[in-house]
Every structure is written in structure tokens, then in C-alpha cells.
Design a protein around this motif. Structure first.
Motif, short mmCIF file in Angstrom:
data_model
loop_
_atom_site.label_atom_id
_atom_site.label_comp_id
_atom_site.label_asym_id
_atom_site.label_seq_id
_atom_site.Cartn_x
_atom_site.Cartn_y
_atom_site.Cartn_z
N LEU A 3 8.98 9.53 3.45
CA LEU A 3 10.24 9.44 2.70
C LEU A 3 11.37 8.95 3.57
N GLY A 4 11.26 9.12 4.87
CA GLY A 4 12.34 8.75 5.77
C GLY A 4 13.22 9.94 6.07
N PRO A 5 14.32 9.72 6.77
CA PRO A 5 15.16 10.84 7.22
C PRO A 5 16.00 11.49 6.12
N VAL A 6 16.16 10.81 4.98
CA VAL A 6 17.03 11.34 3.91
C VAL A 6 16.34 11.12 2.57
N THR A 7 16.45 12.11 1.70
CA THR A 7 15.95 11.97 0.33
C THR A 7 16.92 12.70 -0.60
N ASP A 8 16.72 12.56 -1.88
CA ASP A 8 17.60 13.24 -2.83
C ASP A 8 17.22 14.71 -2.96
N ILE A 9 18.13 15.49 -3.49
CA ILE A 9 17.90 16.94 -3.57
C ILE A 9 16.78 17.29 -4.55
N THR A 10 16.58 16.48 -5.56
CA THR A 10 15.51 16.73 -6.52
C THR A 10 14.14 16.61 -5.84
N SER B 96 0.82 -1.21 0.00
CA SER B 96 0.00 0.00 0.00
C SER B 96 0.85 1.26 0.00
N SER B 97 2.03 1.21 0.66
CA SER B 97 2.89 2.39 0.65
C SER B 97 3.52 2.61 -0.72
N ASP B 98 3.83 1.51 -1.44
CA ASP B 98 4.33 1.65 -2.81
C ASP B 98 3.27 2.29 -3.69
N HIS B 99 2.04 1.83 -3.53
CA HIS B 99 0.95 2.37 -4.33
C HIS B 99 0.73 3.86 -4.03
N GLN B 100 0.93 4.23 -2.78
CA GLN B 100 0.73 5.62 -2.37
C GLN B 100 1.62 6.56 -3.17
N SER C 82 12.81 12.43 -14.00
CA SER C 82 11.64 12.60 -14.86
C SER C 82 11.57 14.02 -15.41
N GLU C 83 11.17 14.13 -16.64
CA GLU C 83 10.98 15.44 -17.27
C GLU C 83 9.54 15.92 -17.11
N GLN C 84 8.69 15.08 -16.55
CA GLN C 84 7.29 15.44 -16.37
C GLN C 84 7.16 16.44 -15.23
N PRO C 85 6.19 17.37 -15.35
CA PRO C 85 5.95 18.25 -14.22
C PRO C 85 5.40 17.44 -13.05
N ASP C 86 5.75 17.82 -11.85
CA ASP C 86 5.31 17.08 -10.68
C ASP C 86 4.17 17.84 -10.01
N ASP C 87 2.98 17.25 -10.00
CA ASP C 87 1.85 17.88 -9.36
C ASP C 87 1.49 17.19 -8.05
N THR C 88 2.47 16.49 -7.46
CA THR C 88 2.27 15.81 -6.20
C THR C 88 1.97 16.83 -5.11
N VAL C 89 0.99 16.53 -4.29
CA VAL C 89 0.71 17.36 -3.13
C VAL C 89 1.51 16.78 -1.98
N TRP C 90 2.44 17.57 -1.47
CA TRP C 90 3.33 17.10 -0.42
C TRP C 90 2.73 17.44 0.94
N THR C 91 2.11 16.47 1.54
CA THR C 91 1.58 16.62 2.90
C THR C 91 2.68 16.25 3.88
N ALA C 92 2.48 16.60 5.15
CA ALA C 92 3.45 16.24 6.18
C ALA C 92 3.62 14.72 6.25
N ASP C 93 2.54 13.98 6.11
CA ASP C 93 2.62 12.51 6.16
C ASP C 93 3.43 11.96 4.99
N ARG C 94 3.25 12.51 3.79
CA ARG C 94 4.02 12.04 2.63
C ARG C 94 5.50 12.35 2.79
N ILE C 95 5.80 13.50 3.35
CA ILE C 95 7.20 13.86 3.56
C ILE C 95 7.81 12.94 4.61
N ARG C 96 7.12 12.70 5.72
CA ARG C 96 7.63 11.79 6.75
C ARG C 96 7.84 10.39 6.19
#
Length: 71
Positions: free
Chosen positions: A32-39, A3-7, A16-30
Motif C-alpha cells: 500500500l505504501g507509507p500512507v493509506t486512507d482510514i477506511t 501484476s500488482s494491479d491484479h493482486q 464499497s458497501e460490500q463486506p471485505d474478506d481480504t486477507v491482509w498479509t504483511a506484504d499486502r500492507i507494505r
């Protein structure tokens, strides 16, 4: 696929060259874990990839940036 993969299935990868229209909520950011890439960090803050790298180079990115030597 869990379910987390599907999320995050709709999120383009860092190269990706596509525009990102993801809505970044606090839960989605959390989720990701403690580290993510700069992009991904740039997308969260609404920055372009180029702006993110420029801010990181000047030590002005909004969060701590870990640098690893590529040699």
C-alpha cells in the motif's frame, strides 16, 4: 493491468458497501505504501469505518493518523 494491479483487483474501494474478506498479509500492507486512507486502515485492523473514525477523533487509532483541513 500490471501484476500488482491484479493482486488488488478483488479489494473493494473505500466507499464499497460490500463486506471485505481480504486477507491482509504483511506484504499486502507494505504494498500500500507509507500512507493509506482510514477506511483501508480500519479493514486491516478489523474495525468498522465508524469505529476507525471514532478512534481517530480520540487519538486512539492503532497507528498515526494524518489530518488534512478540508477548507
Amino acid at each position: 493491468m500490471t501484476s500488482s494491479d491484479h493482486q488488488f483487483a478483488d479489494r473493494p474501494g473505500p466507499d464499497s458497501e460490500q463486506p471485505d474478506d481480504t486477507v491482509w498479509t504483511a506484504d499486502r500492507i507494505r504494498a500500500l505504501g507509507p500512507v493509506t486512507d482510514i477506511t483501508t486502515g480500519a479493514r486491516i485492523f478489523g474495525l468498522s469505518r465508524a469505529a476507525a473514525y471514532e478512534l481517530a477523533a480520540r487519538d486512539q487509532f492503532p497507528v498515526a493518523v494524518l489530518r488534512f483541513d478540508s477548507q
